[in-house]
Enzyme design. Structure first.
Site, mmCIF file in Angstrom:
data_model
loop_
_atom_site.group_PDB
_atom_site.id
_atom_site.type_symbol
_atom_site.label_atom_id
_atom_site.label_comp_id
_atom_site.label_asym_id
_atom_site.label_seq_id
_atom_site.Cartn_x
_atom_site.Cartn_y
_atom_site.Cartn_z
ATOM 1 N N ASP A 93 -1.055 -10.307 -0.751
ATOM 2 C CA ASP A 93 0.312 -10.231 -0.231
ATOM 3 C C ASP A 93 0.473 -10.965 1.089
ATOM 4 O O ASP A 93 1.522 -11.568 1.346
ATOM 5 C CB ASP A 93 0.802 -8.784 -0.140
ATOM 6 N N THR A 153 2.520 -2.026 6.606
ATOM 7 C CA THR A 153 1.477 -1.004 6.680
ATOM 8 C C THR A 153 0.307 -1.527 7.508
ATOM 9 O O THR A 153 -0.269 -0.812 8.330
ATOM 10 C CB THR A 153 1.013 -0.613 5.272
ATOM 11 N N GLY A 210 -5.305 -6.388 -0.661
ATOM 12 C CA GLY A 210 -6.604 -6.920 -1.050
ATOM 13 C C GLY A 210 -7.667 -5.858 -1.238
ATOM 14 O O GLY A 210 -7.402 -4.656 -1.188
ATOM 15 N N GLN A 238 3.705 5.595 9.587
ATOM 16 C CA GLN A 238 4.013 6.132 8.256
ATOM 17 C C GLN A 238 3.360 7.490 8.057
ATOM 18 O O GLN A 238 3.992 8.440 7.575
ATOM 19 C CB GLN A 238 3.548 5.144 7.173
ATOM 20 N N ASN A 266 -6.904 -8.470 11.151
ATOM 21 C CA ASN A 266 -6.238 -7.293 10.606
ATOM 22 C C ASN A 266 -6.057 -6.253 11.707
ATOM 23 O O ASN A 266 -7.001 -5.927 12.430
ATOM 24 C CB ASN A 266 -7.077 -6.680 9.483
ATOM 25 N N ARG A 302 7.781 -3.356 -5.589
ATOM 26 C CA ARG A 302 9.129 -3.762 -5.964
ATOM 27 C C ARG A 302 9.060 -4.857 -7.012
ATOM 28 O O ARG A 302 8.121 -5.676 -7.010
ATOM 29 C CB ARG A 302 9.932 -4.227 -4.740
ATOM 30 N N ALA A 335 0.813 -1.216 0.000
ATOM 31 C CA ALA A 335 0.000 0.000 0.000
ATOM 32 C C ALA A 335 0.846 1.265 0.000
ATOM 33 O O ALA A 335 0.312 2.353 -0.230
ATOM 34 C CB ALA A 335 -0.935 -0.011 1.206
#
Length: 485
Positions: A232, A254, A78, A299, A291, A12, A8
């Site tokens: 991921d 994140t 997602g 961040q 989650n 890479r 997010a």
């Protein structure tokens, strides 16, 4: 093999080389690029064209170097999606899950359909940005767009489509949408109807490992594009070197995602009331997890404060008093506030904690609060499974924050191992190696990862003041009763 890992905040392109005789696995970073939310016409969106361009540049670089590629795979976050018209062209930009369009939508769905009915059908955690609520918001707020739509693709499926021209719906990412029926593994017709979208936008999701099509390079390579575990976290868990059946994982970035693997989903009322999710994993396993807002808070705070030296900030935070100020990181107020630092300060003020004013105080508040939430979730998971967690494996970028990970070990009272950092990339590669027949299965691949990417270990420290801090945090983090209805 090439793994394209999209997070997010960054993406890479990674080149992996595997030597089966020695079972040696190496990674090389080809390119890394930022991925940021943009505001366009009042909506928070992803610049999907810039993401695609960065991917193509990385692949072209490898092609120009004359490297023969065996396969390519893409994983990403997602729930977000791209709409295609009948000509296969994109309709608008993909809206970010952090956009405000879903405010209040989940609560209305729970009232109309019943939380119990939604959870029993999907086994998915109630989060206000799940695809179910994004689509309901779209059909309510922009119904004129729906007539032109032929297909909906999740982010990695869309990028696979752009490389190959072939449509695909991959199971692990599809499971995050809260639109997939956990019994059938197919889209739930009643939930699609509630979302206001037709079933013909989709096809039945396929398990990880199938070849979608081929990327044709400028130098004539025809490289298979593999549907890896495209979520991921599913890829990260595939690479997590879980030491025994009672171990748990924490994919730290994140988002922080804590859970365990299970052969069956947990959809009973206790799991629902704890707001636990049952997302799809490799080899038919379920990722029973929760989650947690994660390092997003840090961040955002460091961006606002224009802090570039993160190690120095962590060092300064470590010198602050423990648990002076606490928040509930999973409070929806922190999903995408206009100003994160101010939102944290307001939350502390409202709950009568000292207001963190310096960067170090804000960072310490975030770290202490995350560690407390990790403890709460670890306890919930142990209760659901009926036995204690033996060990916690932390994977992903958050592995590098040893101070936070020590707080996690202390709060959870668990031995912790850290690594690999590039877990999502390695899981992506693992799906490709298994698909190519180079590796037998996930268990075999985890041994390869553990042997090639050394782990670091932490043990919990005693803290005589912890009980009082824990009581303070518990008062902040009670789950809403409507989850159980």
């Amino acid at each position: 093999m090439v793994a394209i890992d999209l997070g997010a905040s960054s993406g890479r392109v990674m080149l992996a080389s595997y030597y089966p005789g020695q079972q040696q696995l190496t990674l090389r970073e080809v390119c890394r690029f930022t991925n940021q939310i943009k505001s366009i016409d009042g909506s928070d969106v992803w610049d999907i064209d810039a993401i695609e361009q960065s991917i193509r540049e990385g692949l072209s670089q490898l092609d120009s170097e004359g490297i023969a590629l065996d396969s390519i795979g893409i994983d990403s976050w997602g729930v977000d999606f791209v709409l295609l018209d009948k000509q296969g062209k994109r309709i608008g930009q993909p809206v970010s899950y952090r956009d405000s369009r879903t405010q209040g939508v989940m609560a209305r769905a729970q009232q109309t359909l019943g939380s119990n009915a939604i959870y029993r059908r999907t086994g998915i955690q109630f989060l206000p940005f799940n695809t179910l609520y994004q689509l309901r918001a779209l059909s309510e707020q922009q119904p004129h767009l729906l007539a032109d739509v032929a297909h909906l693709l999740l982010i990695p499926d869309y990028l696979h489509y752009r490389l190959t021209g072939q449509l695909n719906w991959e199971y692990t990412n599809a499971s995050t949408t809260q639109l997939l029926n956990i019994e059938t593994g197919d889209w739930d017709s009643d939930l699609l109807a509630y979302a206001g979208v037709p079933a013909h936008w989709f096809a039945k999701p396929g398990k990880p490992g199938n070849t979608i099509g081929y990327w044709h390079s400028a130098n004539g390579q025809q490289v298979p594009v593999v549907a890896v575990a495209t979520h991921d976290t599913a890829s990260a868990v595939l690479a997590a070197p879980l030491i025994d059946a009672d171990a748990a994982y924490l994919s730290s970035g994140t988002w922080s995602l804590m859970g365990f693997e299970s052969g069956t989903p947990l959809t009973h009322q206790q799991a629902q009331c704890s707001n636990i999710t049952n997302e799809g994993g490799a080899e038919g396993r379920y990722r029973v997890l929760k989650n947690i807002m994660g390092l997003w808070l840090l961040q955002r705070a460091t961006d606002e404060l224009q802090i570039d030296d993160l190690p120095q900030l962590i060092e300064q935070a470590a010198r602050q008093p423990a648990c002076r100020s606490l928040i509930n990181p999973n409070d929806s107020r922190f999903i995408n506030p206009p100003n994160m630092c101010r939102e944290i300060q307001n939350a502390c003020r409202e709950h009568q904690f000292p207001v963190p004013n310096t960067a170090a105080q804000l960072a310490r508040c975030i770290f202490d609060s995350l560690a407390m939430l990790y403890r709460q979730v670890a306890q919930e998971l142990a209760t659901l499974r009926g036995r204690p967690i033996s060990h916690l494996h932390i994977v992903g970028g958050g592995c590098q924050n040893q101070f936070l990970n020590q707080l996690c070990a202390d709060a959870c009272g668990l031995n912790v191992s850290m690594g690999p950092v590039e877990a999502s990339t390695l899981g992506n590669i693992g799906s490709q190696l298994i698909s190519l027949g180079e590796v037998a299965d996930v268990t075999h691949y985890r041994r390869i990862v553990a042997n090639n990417f050394p782990l670091h270990h932490l043990s919990p420290h005693d803290n005589s003041d912890f009980a009082a801090h824990w009581l303070q945090f518990q008062s902040l983090s009670q789950l809403p009763k409507e989850l159980c209805i």
